[in-house]
Design a protein around this motif. Sequence first.
Motif, mmCIF file in Angstrom:
data_model
loop_
_atom_site.group_PDB
_atom_site.id
_atom_site.type_symbol
_atom_site.label_atom_id
_atom_site.label_comp_id
_atom_site.label_asym_id
_atom_site.label_seq_id
_atom_site.Cartn_x
_atom_site.Cartn_y
_atom_site.Cartn_z
ATOM 1 N N PHE A 289 0.825 -1.221 0.000
ATOM 2 C CA PHE A 289 0.000 0.000 0.000
ATOM 3 C C PHE A 289 0.856 1.267 0.000
ATOM 4 O O PHE A 289 0.551 2.217 -0.697
ATOM 5 N N ARG A 290 1.915 1.267 0.819
ATOM 6 C CA ARG A 290 2.702 2.483 0.971
ATOM 7 C C ARG A 290 3.806 2.575 -0.080
ATOM 8 O O ARG A 290 4.081 3.648 -0.605
ATOM 9 N N GLY A 291 4.476 1.448 -0.355
ATOM 10 C CA GLY A 291 5.565 1.462 -1.318
ATOM 11 C C GLY A 291 6.699 2.367 -0.862
ATOM 12 O O GLY A 291 6.868 2.626 0.330
ATOM 13 N N GLY A 292 7.473 2.860 -1.808
ATOM 14 C CA GLY A 292 8.551 3.773 -1.476
ATOM 15 C C GLY A 292 9.684 3.099 -0.721
ATOM 16 O O GLY A 292 9.712 1.884 -0.548
ATOM 17 N N ILE A 293 10.604 3.925 -0.230
ATOM 18 C CA ILE A 293 11.773 3.399 0.465
ATOM 19 C C ILE A 293 11.383 2.743 1.781
ATOM 20 O O ILE A 293 11.898 1.693 2.156
ATOM 21 N N THR A 294 10.427 3.355 2.490
ATOM 22 C CA THR A 294 10.004 2.791 3.779
ATOM 23 C C THR A 294 9.435 1.384 3.603
ATOM 24 O O THR A 294 9.758 0.463 4.362
ATOM 25 N N GLY A 295 8.588 1.218 2.595
ATOM 26 C CA GLY A 295 8.020 -0.100 2.343
ATOM 27 C C GLY A 295 9.088 -1.115 2.006
ATOM 28 O O GLY A 295 9.040 -2.263 2.462
ATOM 29 N N LYS A 296 10.085 -0.709 1.211
ATOM 30 C CA LYS A 296 11.161 -1.641 0.843
ATOM 31 C C LYS A 296 12.011 -2.021 2.053
ATOM 32 O O LYS A 296 12.438 -3.161 2.193
ATOM 33 N N VAL A 297 12.261 -1.048 2.927
ATOM 34 C CA VAL A 297 13.059 -1.334 4.126
ATOM 35 C C VAL A 297 12.322 -2.325 5.034
ATOM 36 O O VAL A 297 12.908 -3.284 5.543
ATOM 37 N N VAL A 298 11.027 -2.085 5.223
ATOM 38 C CA VAL A 298 10.229 -2.998 6.054
ATOM 39 C C VAL A 298 10.255 -4.404 5.466
ATOM 40 O O VAL A 298 10.486 -5.401 6.173
ATOM 41 N N ASP A 299 10.067 -4.508 4.164
ATOM 42 C CA ASP A 299 10.054 -5.816 3.509
ATOM 43 C C ASP A 299 11.421 -6.494 3.622
ATOM 44 O O ASP A 299 11.510 -7.697 3.865
ATOM 45 N N LEU A 300 12.484 -5.716 3.471
ATOM 46 C CA LEU A 300 13.841 -6.270 3.533
ATOM 47 C C LEU A 300 14.164 -6.803 4.920
ATOM 48 O O LEU A 300 14.725 -7.898 5.067
ATOM 49 N N VAL A 301 13.805 -6.048 5.941
ATOM 50 C CA VAL A 301 14.116 -6.472 7.320
ATOM 51 C C VAL A 301 13.337 -7.734 7.687
ATOM 52 O O VAL A 301 13.877 -8.644 8.327
ATOM 53 N N ILE A 302 12.073 -7.810 7.266
ATOM 54 C CA ILE A 302 11.274 -8.995 7.587
ATOM 55 C C ILE A 302 11.866 -10.245 6.952
ATOM 56 O O ILE A 302 11.871 -11.317 7.552
ATOM 57 N N LYS A 303 12.421 -10.108 5.756
ATOM 58 C CA LYS A 303 12.982 -11.275 5.056
ATOM 59 C C LYS A 303 14.445 -11.526 5.416
ATOM 60 O O LYS A 303 15.014 -12.548 5.019
ATOM 61 N N SER A 304 15.094 -10.622 6.148
ATOM 62 C CA SER A 304 16.530 -10.738 6.416
ATOM 63 C C SER A 304 16.945 -12.001 7.172
ATOM 64 O O SER A 304 18.043 -12.515 6.929
ATOM 65 N N PRO A 305 16.122 -12.562 8.087
ATOM 66 C CA PRO A 305 16.580 -13.797 8.749
ATOM 67 C C PRO A 305 16.841 -14.947 7.786
ATOM 68 O O PRO A 305 17.574 -15.888 8.125
ATOM 69 N N ALA A 306 16.285 -14.870 6.567
ATOM 70 C CA ALA A 306 16.537 -15.940 5.588
ATOM 71 C C ALA A 306 17.989 -15.966 5.149
ATOM 72 O O ALA A 306 18.456 -16.971 4.609
ATOM 73 N N THR A 307 18.711 -14.853 5.366
ATOM 74 C CA THR A 307 20.119 -14.804 4.960
ATOM 75 C C THR A 307 21.059 -15.232 6.084
ATOM 76 O O THR A 307 22.269 -15.193 5.906
ATOM 77 N N ILE A 308 20.491 -15.618 7.221
ATOM 78 C CA ILE A 308 21.316 -16.001 8.367
ATOM 79 C C ILE A 308 21.036 -17.468 8.705
ATOM 80 O O ILE A 308 19.874 -17.838 8.878
ATOM 81 N N PRO A 309 22.071 -18.305 8.792
ATOM 82 C CA PRO A 309 21.830 -19.716 9.160
ATOM 83 C C PRO A 309 21.073 -19.823 10.491
ATOM 84 O O PRO A 309 21.349 -19.084 11.434
ATOM 85 N N ASN A 310 20.126 -20.770 10.531
ATOM 86 C CA ASN A 310 19.307 -20.936 11.742
ATOM 87 C C ASN A 310 20.140 -21.217 12.980
ATOM 88 O O ASN A 310 19.799 -20.790 14.087
ATOM 89 N N LEU A 311 21.231 -21.936 12.787
ATOM 90 C CA LEU A 311 22.069 -22.268 13.944
ATOM 91 C C LEU A 311 22.713 -21.018 14.541
ATOM 92 O O LEU A 311 22.901 -20.924 15.755
ATOM 93 N N VAL A 312 23.051 -20.045 13.687
ATOM 94 C CA VAL A 312 23.633 -18.792 14.180
ATOM 95 C C VAL A 312 22.587 -18.007 14.977
ATOM 96 O O VAL A 312 22.881 -17.462 16.044
ATOM 97 N N ILE A 313 21.350 -17.948 14.462
ATOM 98 C CA ILE A 313 20.275 -17.260 15.200
ATOM 99 C C ILE A 313 20.028 -17.943 16.539
ATOM 100 O O ILE A 313 19.884 -17.278 17.574
#
Length: 571
Positions: free
Chosen positions: A398-422
């Motif tokens: 709905f909002r788009g823009g840089i804020t929307g992209k940042v929110v989306d990026l942070v939510i998906k960021s744990p996928a780039t970290i091995p579960n064992l490290v988390i």
Amino acid sequence: MTIQDRTGMDEGRAGLPRILQPLNLLTGLCFAALALLIVFPLGRMFLSTLLPGGVPNVAAVSSLLEQPWLLPVLGNTLIAVGISTVLAVAVGAIFAWLNERTDASLGIFGTILPVIPLLLPSVALTIGWVFIAAPNVGLMNGVLNWLLGPEVFQVNIYTWFGLIWVYTIHGVPYAYLVVSAAIKNLDPALEEASRISGAGILRTLFRVSLPAIMPALAGSCLLVVISGLGTYSIPAIIATTAEISVLPTQIVHLLVKDYPPKLADAQLLGLIMLMVVFGFWFLQKKISSSGHFVTVGGRAGGGSLLPLGRWRLPARVLMWLYIAMASVLPMAALLLVAVQRFWSPVIDPSKFTLFHFEQVLFVNRVTFASFRNSLLLAGTGATIAMFIAILTAIYASFRGGITGKVVDLVIKSPATIPNLVISLAFLITFSGAPFFLSSTLTILLIAFIVMYIPPGSIAAASALTQVGTDLREASYIAGAGEGRTIRRIVFPIALSGFAAGWTLVFVHMMGDLSASALLAGVGTPVIGFAILTIWETGSFGLLAAFSTIMCLLNAIVVGAMMLFVRSRSWR
């Protein structure tokens, strides 16, 4: 007038500052909480390791470098994860191309079946292959003895080949999902031009199709590497018995088996895993920004299927064979060992018994408690994770823009970290003062949410793409506000996709072993903890029955959700 303009007018009518609008406020709170749970544990872990008291911890690094096991562990991890990643991406890419671009496509089965192994927990897949190919007592060895004679030829899962084999089967669905999506968007005119120029099938595949989707291949490599480094179940069951030490097993060994626990060494190994992931991520970004590939053309998704001629049948057989090896055979092996009183390669239906199922369900307190706790955690965790994922996906859409992209990026960021490290970061941060969450269901719940929210976020974002902007505009023009548009238009249309995301998150949480190995305790057993306990005691019949029931529970949930999705599709 754009949707954003209309949304702004609605917000103005509500008389509330923009930040206090319900969507903004809820998303902001969820985003802040999740970002804190991602950044705080990881930041605290690495700062306490590398800069304790603000001073570089040279002694810890020197101590790690002097360990005699370090180079063998790194080398073994490189071989196991590296080779299996190459094989998994190659198999996944070829299967995706066969299904999307050739007349060997299995249709709807070709779309669904290659990703079914994602719904089979990796721990069940691994145990199933142990029952198939363990030396002497493996079911496959029983068949080989019957066909060729006693011990003429035997297979052994507890070898380098067995370890890489299971890693590869586990990684293929990740590569398939990414590559098939890229091939769908690939302009078929490129392949048609290649064929008109006289190139054969294989030359078109390796010189045109696959190079054109190089960023997707790099992305699938990154996903498989993350999965390989973060998966504890496969090396814990196969590599440990085969005496092959790799990073995930070494980290758990340093924390759980050694006394006193070698926390600094484990944290530095976790840092090494993260550096490897960022190295692959940087490489993927370089490939994506190089421009040495094609973009989506106007004819993407169209075009005729490439005829394979006499290779059509072998290609289909190959795909069905993979599906059998990745899901059907392990499940069948689990069931066969579960109904035997003692694990044997000789199948005698007259001796089948439900003894182990009775033990799991009614006698063994740990197994019953682990099912209860895992169902509670997976149900609650999947619901919370999907709530956050849906909310942030709607906000980004709905909002788009840089804020929307940042929110989306942070939510998906744990996928780039091995579960064992988390898991390791959560153990270090929340076990002691002032939280004291060691071995509690609370620490498991928040770890599960952080680790498994990315697949839910991806599913939620995909579901929202089904909702056209014209519907939202029509709703606004009819006088509905943002909240009513979400409730009456967006949510009903995307509900089936949200349900699929919930199912994916639920199954991942039910089969987790990485967090369970470090965060669960005797008083709070979960399925992963119980599997490790039963495995170490050598009660294979009990282990098979336990794993079978876990898969049945997952199948019931997935089946119910598929029926729900289908019923929604008919409306």
